[in-house]
Design a protein around this motif. Structure first.
Motif, PDB file in Angstrom:
ATOM      1  N   GLN A 226       0.817  -1.208   0.000  1.00 39.40           N
ATOM      2  CA  GLN A 226       0.000   0.000   0.000  1.00 39.40           C
ATOM      3  C   GLN A 226       0.854   1.263   0.000  1.00 39.40           C
ATOM      4  N   HIS A 227       2.140   1.115   0.359  1.00 39.88           N
ATOM      5  CA  HIS A 227       3.045   2.261   0.375  1.00 39.88           C
ATOM      6  C   HIS A 227       3.874   2.351  -0.907  1.00 39.88           C
ATOM      7  N   TRP A 228       3.685   1.416  -1.853  1.00 40.08           N
ATOM      8  CA  TRP A 228       4.425   1.471  -3.106  1.00 40.08           C
ATOM      9  C   TRP A 228       3.919   2.623  -3.969  1.00 40.08           C
ATOM     10  N   THR A 229       4.748   3.052  -4.887  1.00 40.49           N
ATOM     11  CA  THR A 229       4.427   4.236  -5.690  1.00 40.49           C
ATOM     12  C   THR A 229       3.148   4.063  -6.493  1.00 40.49           C
ATOM     13  N   VAL A 230       2.981   2.901  -7.112  1.00 41.87           N
ATOM     14  CA  VAL A 230       1.802   2.717  -7.963  1.00 41.87           C
ATOM     15  C   VAL A 230       0.516   2.780  -7.155  1.00 41.87           C
TER      16      VAL A 230
ATOM     17  N   THR B 299      -4.404   5.296  -6.922  1.00 40.01           N
ATOM     18  CA  THR B 299      -5.068   4.673  -5.768  1.00 40.01           C
ATOM     19  C   THR B 299      -6.225   3.773  -6.170  1.00 40.01           C
ATOM     20  N   GLU B 300      -6.686   3.902  -7.412  1.00 36.34           N
ATOM     21  CA  GLU B 300      -7.784   3.043  -7.872  1.00 36.34           C
ATOM     22  C   GLU B 300      -7.366   1.574  -7.935  1.00 36.34           C
ATOM     23  N   VAL B 301      -6.072   1.295  -7.840  1.00 33.85           N
ATOM     24  CA  VAL B 301      -5.625  -0.103  -7.770  1.00 33.85           C
ATOM     25  C   VAL B 301      -6.237  -0.788  -6.552  1.00 33.85           C
ATOM     26  N   PHE B 302      -6.496  -0.023  -5.475  1.00 30.15           N
ATOM     27  CA  PHE B 302      -7.125  -0.610  -4.294  1.00 30.15           C
ATOM     28  C   PHE B 302      -8.522  -1.151  -4.628  1.00 30.15           C
ATOM     29  N   ILE B 303      -9.214  -0.504  -5.567  1.00 33.70           N
ATOM     30  CA  ILE B 303     -10.550  -0.981  -5.942  1.00 33.70           C
ATOM     31  C   ILE B 303     -10.456  -2.345  -6.615  1.00 33.70           C
ATOM     32  N   LEU B 304      -9.337  -2.598  -7.282  1.00 32.95           N
ATOM     33  CA  LEU B 304      -9.144  -3.901  -7.934  1.00 32.95           C
ATOM     34  C   LEU B 304      -8.915  -5.021  -6.930  1.00 32.95           C
ATOM     35  N   VAL B 305      -8.414  -4.677  -5.743  1.00 33.19           N
ATOM     36  CA  VAL B 305      -7.984  -5.713  -4.795  1.00 33.19           C
ATOM     37  C   VAL B 305      -9.124  -6.668  -4.427  1.00 33.19           C
TER      38      VAL B 305
ATOM     39  N   ALA C 189     -13.451  -5.578 -14.196  1.00 31.99           N
ATOM     40  CA  ALA C 189     -13.028  -5.027 -12.901  1.00 31.99           C
ATOM     41  C   ALA C 189     -12.257  -3.731 -13.090  1.00 31.99           C
ATOM     42  N   SER C 190     -11.442  -3.670 -14.140  1.00 30.23           N
ATOM     43  CA  SER C 190     -10.712  -2.425 -14.408  1.00 30.23           C
ATOM     44  C   SER C 190     -11.673  -1.314 -14.824  1.00 30.23           C
ATOM     45  N   VAL C 191     -12.702  -1.657 -15.599  1.00 28.44           N
ATOM     46  CA  VAL C 191     -13.713  -0.664 -15.969  1.00 28.44           C
ATOM     47  C   VAL C 191     -14.432  -0.152 -14.719  1.00 28.44           C
ATOM     48  N   ALA C 192     -14.773  -1.085 -13.808  1.00 29.40           N
ATOM     49  CA  ALA C 192     -15.440  -0.682 -12.567  1.00 29.40           C
ATOM     50  C   ALA C 192     -14.543   0.225 -11.735  1.00 29.40           C
ATOM     51  N   ALA C 193     -13.229  -0.066 -11.715  1.00 33.07           N
ATOM     52  CA  ALA C 193     -12.301   0.779 -10.958  1.00 33.07           C
ATOM     53  C   ALA C 193     -12.268   2.193 -11.526  1.00 33.07           C
TER      54      ALA C 193
ATOM     55  N   SER D 278      -3.027  -4.524 -15.870  1.00 33.90           N
ATOM     56  CA  SER D 278      -2.709  -5.184 -14.596  1.00 33.90           C
ATOM     57  C   SER D 278      -3.808  -6.147 -14.183  1.00 33.90           C
ATOM     58  N   SER D 279      -5.064  -5.732 -14.331  1.00 33.07           N
ATOM     59  CA  SER D 279      -6.186  -6.557 -13.905  1.00 33.07           C
ATOM     60  C   SER D 279      -6.322  -7.813 -14.758  1.00 33.07           C
ATOM     61  N   VAL D 280      -6.257  -7.657 -16.077  1.00 30.74           N
ATOM     62  CA  VAL D 280      -6.428  -8.806 -16.971  1.00 30.74           C
ATOM     63  C   VAL D 280      -5.285  -9.804 -16.804  1.00 30.74           C
ATOM     64  N   ALA D 281      -4.043  -9.308 -16.776  1.00 29.10           N
ATOM     65  CA  ALA D 281      -2.890 -10.210 -16.641  1.00 29.10           C
ATOM     66  C   ALA D 281      -2.924 -10.936 -15.299  1.00 29.10           C
TER      67      ALA D 281
END
Length: 515
Positions: free
Chosen positions: A126-130, A135-141, A196-200, A222-225
């Motif tokens: 959660q502290h990584w740059t990306v 921050t929408e990467v958290f929605i993918l989690v 999921a990426s669209v939802a994010a 990232s989500s698809v891979a």
């Protein structure tokens, strides 16, 4: 009320209903319309004959019009009727509370430690740059971690049922089911990862009125891979676990889904963090990396569609199995939005390490229960009937948890595992000094209340949903677990966020929160 019986024989072509676990139920034309209406009990047998071949009776069932639930004797008698020489098909009806607990507790603990490891990984990344810049990467989690419920646990439930009813006894049957199901989950993983990426993007940016095409492509790639690779690895593991369980005489329903949970969160989260970080670094030097990754995995989708279509046991799911996984992904994404908004606040950064644990334990336990009830219904030889015949009202909570049946016994065992299991996991997190929150007695009290309420709701919904789907002619192996695990993600994340806000308001603010 008098009882009625009906026996039907026909020379015409029967109505064949193919289920995703490979089973086929034959219904003579018109037989469904000839159920004795108003009779308190009924017995129906269907049978077809063809030249040089005589089929087994299509189905035999016994139920009452009041819609009362099946008991152990029904399952045992039906199993014996189907194959009296195969004692494995009668194991579920004879399981005691102790035997259920012994088979479930070790995979449950293994799964829990996998979730603890996933929580520690989330606490670090959660502290990584990306994660800070996008921050929408958290929605993918939660959406991607929920794939284990949408795909791997559903696969485990489907194959566990097939194993228990004797459809994985030969190498040819195993190979056919393996190929078809692996191709199927690759199709579903790719599509769900993309959505999921669209939802994010929708949940993260549309409300704020901003959009960044580069970050959107990063989320998609990232989500698809991640979804594709994680589903392939976990699918192979699930198949090996189910085949091994069958050979050593263990009920796969008790062990397959917890093992999927133990590896699913950790593998998926590690892949998401690694892939998203690598692709984020490519934004500076190679603008085409993210689009190419998206195109590559999406271009493979037609191949998996063709392979899964050629296998009858997965063809139905290819057509009808999208609704649960897509809706479940949307529900999990709402939980991801809650996680994004909560963890982004430095005062609540400590929530990250506990989120995979509470979500994973709830989803794990309800997946075991849903898989067991579904197998129970398949083995009891009760056909999927109209809801006017099969009980579809909300069950009595007392019957769900305190009834005499094997499903009530398993519900009690699973619910009683919540407190000791979470205590072990909290102690592990605390002893390893992970996270940003000290595990105090007040925190444990609120955390346990949230976990117990989550599992209580999930087990009750499982009892209702699996029977309701069965009454509507929907195979619960394909439809129930995605909804239930997604609901577990939403409830777990929501209850945990509420706990952190309440603890902050009442003054339980640890000095290391936000460090």
């Amino acid at each position: 009320m008098s009882s009625g019986s009906l026996e039907t024989k026909t020379q015409s072509d029967p109505l064949a209903l193919h289920y995703s676990n490979g089973s086929v139920h034959l219904y003579p034309p018109g037989s469904l319309a000839e159920y004795p209406q108003g009779a308190e009990d009924y017995e129906l047998t269907g049978q077809t004959e063809s030249a040089g071949e005589r089929s087994e009776p299509a189905f035999e069932c016994s139920a009452n019009a009041k819609g009362e639930r099946e008991d152990d004797s029904l399952l045992e008698n039906a199993s014996q009727a189907r194959d009296s020489e195969d004692p494995d098909r009668q194991n579920i009806s004879k399981e005691t509370t102790f035997s259920i607990g012994v088979q479930v507790v070790f995979p449950f603990l293994l799964a829990g430690f996998g979730m603890v490891a996933a929580g520690m990984v989330l606490d670090i990344v959660q502290h990584w740059t990306v994660f800070k810049e996008v921050t929408e990467v958290f929605i993918l989690v939660p959406a991607l971690l929920g794939l284990k419920g949408n795909l791997e646990m559903t696969l485990a439930s489907r194959l566990s049922t097939a194993a228990n009813i004797g459809q994985m006894d030969t190498s040819a049957d195993i190979w056919k089911l393996v190929v078809g199901n692996l191709a199927l989950i690759q199709v579903q993983a790719t599509v769900v990862g993309f959505m999921a990426s669209v939802a994010a993007v929708v949940f993260g940016w549309v409300p704020e009125g901003r959009f960044d095409i580069r970050h959107a492509l990063l989320l998609c790639a990232s989500s698809v891979a991640t979804a594709f690779i994680a589903s392939l690895l976990l699918g192979l593991v699930m198949i090996g676990v189910i085949i091994a369980s069958r050979r050593v005489g263990i009920n796969p329903d008790n062990v397959a889904t917890p093992i999927a949970a133990s590896l699913g969160d950790l593998i998926t989260l590690a892949l998401l963090a690694g892939i998203s970080t690598g692709l984020y670094e490519q934004l500076k030097d190679n603008a085409y990396a993210n689009p190419l990754v998206c195109v590559f995995f999406l271009a493979l989708t037609p191949l998996w569609v063709v392979i899964s279509y050629r296998v009858p046991s997965t063809r139905e799911v290819l057509y009808s199995g999208w609704e649960p996984v897509i809706i479940a992904m949307a529900i999990s994404s709402i939980g991801g939005l809650i996680l994004d908004k909560t963890v982004s606040n430095p005062n609540f950064a400590g929530m990250a390490v506990f989120t995979p644990v509470i979500n994973g334990v709830g989803g794990n336990l309800v997946a075991v229960q849903a898989s067991r009830i579904s197998t129970y219904l398949h083995m009891s030889n009760i056909p999927m009937m109209d809801p006017s015949i099969t009980a579809h009202r909300c069950p009595n909570p007392c019957h769900t948890f305190f009834g005499p049946g094997v499903n009530s016994r398993s519900a009690r065992v699973l619910f009683l595992l919540v407190v000791p299991g979470h205590l072990v996991f909290l102690y592990t997190i605390s002893s390893m000094q992970a996270g940003h929150t000290t595990v105090t007695s007040i925190f444990i009290g609120f955390y346990m209340a949230a976990a117990l309420l989550q599992v209580l709701v999930l087990l009750y919904f499982a009892d209702w949903m699996v029977h309701w789907m069965w009454g509507r002619g929907m195979d619960p192996d394909n439809f129930s677990i995605p909804y239930l695990t997604a609901l577990g993600d939403l409830l777990g994340t929501g209850f945990l966020a509420l706990c952190f806000h309440i603890l902050w308001l009442i003054g339980d603010r640890d000095a290391d929160v936000g460090d």
